[in-house]
Design a protein around this motif. Structure first.
Motif, PDB file in Angstrom:
ATOM      1  N   SER A  98       8.267  76.724  23.551  1.00 23.99           N
ATOM      2  CA  SER A  98       8.392  76.890  22.102  1.00 23.99           C
ATOM      3  C   SER A  98       8.493  75.521  21.450  1.00 23.99           C
ATOM      4  O   SER A  98       9.067  74.590  22.021  1.00 23.99           O
ATOM      5  CB  SER A  98       9.647  77.700  21.751  1.00 23.99           C
ATOM      6  OG  SER A  98       9.580  78.997  22.300  1.00 23.99           O
ATOM      7  N   CYS A  99       7.945  75.416  20.264  1.00 20.73           N
ATOM      8  CA  CYS A  99       8.032  74.188  19.473  1.00 20.73           C
ATOM      9  C   CYS A  99       8.488  74.585  18.084  1.00 20.73           C
ATOM     10  O   CYS A  99       7.754  75.254  17.352  1.00 20.73           O
ATOM     11  CB  CYS A  99       6.679  73.500  19.420  1.00 20.73           C
ATOM     12  SG  CYS A  99       6.632  72.045  18.350  1.00 20.73           S
ATOM     13  N   SER A 100       9.697  74.166  17.728  1.00 17.85           N
ATOM     14  CA  SER A 100      10.269  74.523  16.430  1.00 17.85           C
ATOM     15  C   SER A 100      10.415  73.273  15.579  1.00 17.85           C
ATOM     16  O   SER A 100      10.831  72.221  16.065  1.00 17.85           O
ATOM     17  CB  SER A 100      11.640  75.176  16.616  1.00 17.85           C
ATOM     18  OG  SER A 100      11.518  76.366  17.365  1.00 17.85           O
ATOM     19  N   ALA A 101      10.094  73.409  14.295  1.00 16.42           N
ATOM     20  CA  ALA A 101      10.237  72.301  13.353  1.00 16.42           C
ATOM     21  C   ALA A 101      11.506  72.495  12.546  1.00 16.42           C
ATOM     22  O   ALA A 101      11.936  73.625  12.292  1.00 16.42           O
ATOM     23  CB  ALA A 101       9.034  72.226  12.435  1.00 16.42           C
ATOM     24  N   SER A 102      12.086  71.374  12.143  1.00 14.09           N
ATOM     25  CA  SER A 102      13.373  71.428  11.448  1.00 14.09           C
ATOM     26  C   SER A 102      13.251  71.936  10.026  1.00 14.09           C
ATOM     27  O   SER A 102      14.197  72.419   9.456  1.00 14.09           O
ATOM     28  CB  SER A 102      14.005  70.030  11.422  1.00 14.09           C
ATOM     29  OG  SER A 102      13.141  69.116  10.771  1.00 14.09           O
ATOM     30  N   ARG A 103      12.099  71.821   9.444  1.00 10.46           N
ATOM     31  CA  ARG A 103      11.912  72.333   8.096  1.00 10.46           C
ATOM     32  C   ARG A 103      10.476  72.763   7.912  1.00 10.46           C
ATOM     33  O   ARG A 103       9.693  72.687   8.823  1.00 10.46           O
ATOM     34  CB  ARG A 103      12.328  71.298   7.053  1.00 10.46           C
ATOM     35  CG  ARG A 103      11.718  69.922   7.215  1.00 10.46           C
ATOM     36  CD  ARG A 103      12.343  68.936   6.242  1.00 10.46           C
ATOM     37  NE  ARG A 103      11.868  67.573   6.439  1.00 10.46           N
ATOM     38  CZ  ARG A 103      10.984  67.013   5.677  1.00 10.46           C
ATOM     39  NH1 ARG A 103      10.430  67.694   4.685  1.00 10.46           N
ATOM     40  NH2 ARG A 103      10.616  65.760   5.867  1.00 10.46           N
ATOM     41  N   ARG A 104      10.153  73.189   6.715  1.00 13.84           N
ATOM     42  CA  ARG A 104       8.867  73.825   6.493  1.00 13.84           C
ATOM     43  C   ARG A 104       7.693  72.865   6.597  1.00 13.84           C
ATOM     44  O   ARG A 104       6.557  73.283   6.758  1.00 13.84           O
ATOM     45  CB  ARG A 104       8.841  74.490   5.119  1.00 13.84           C
ATOM     46  CG  ARG A 104       9.885  75.577   4.927  1.00 13.84           C
ATOM     47  CD  ARG A 104       9.768  76.692   5.931  1.00 13.84           C
ATOM     48  NE  ARG A 104       8.563  77.483   5.768  1.00 13.84           N
ATOM     49  CZ  ARG A 104       8.246  78.526   6.529  1.00 13.84           C
ATOM     50  NH1 ARG A 104       9.039  78.878   7.529  1.00 13.84           N
ATOM     51  NH2 ARG A 104       7.153  79.209   6.328  1.00 13.84           N
TER      52      ARG A 104
END
Length: 123
Positions: free
Chosen positions: A20-26
């Motif tokens: 998974s790769c999650s970004a801290s903001r939009r």
């Protein structure tokens, strides 16, 4: 933008993992996202990429048919499903946000990089 890659681990050949790769903001939700990897003692190489809306995907020949990239824009997360893994898939896997919305294999067209997650495949 901070990117967090997760989901790595030790798996036997023929097994599966989901990264998974999650970004801290939009930021990045309208950009392509790519996965790259660095095998031990080797240069970084392209693995897969997905366009901003998920409509276009690109794969390295070495993973085509075994890996699947997808994204959930509501969660600002991109996934890389690894199936039928091989020992040569052992590497640190990195995700990156592209400078544009188009999926590309060119590393120079990505400008935010995560810290990586280790995938080790035992034979």
């Amino acid at each position: 933008v901070q990117l967090q890659a997760s989901g790595g681990g030790l798996v036997q050949a023929g097994g599966s993992l989901r990264l998974s790769c999650s970004a801290s903001r939009r930021t990045g939700s309208n950009n392509a996202v790519g996965w790259f990897r660095r095998p031990p003692g080797k240069e970084r190489e392209f693995v897969s990429a997905i366009s901003w809306n998920g409509g276009d995907t690109v794969y390295a020949d070495s993973v085509k048919g075994r890996f699947t990239i997808s994204r959930d824009r509501a969660k600002n997360t991109v996934y890389l499903q690894l199936n039928n893994v091989k020992p040569e898939d052992t590497a640190v896997y990195y995700c990156a946000v592209g400078r544009s919305s188009a999926a590309t294999s060119k590393a120079e067209l990505y400008h935010y990089w995560g810290q990586g997650t280790q995938v080790t495949v035992s034979s």
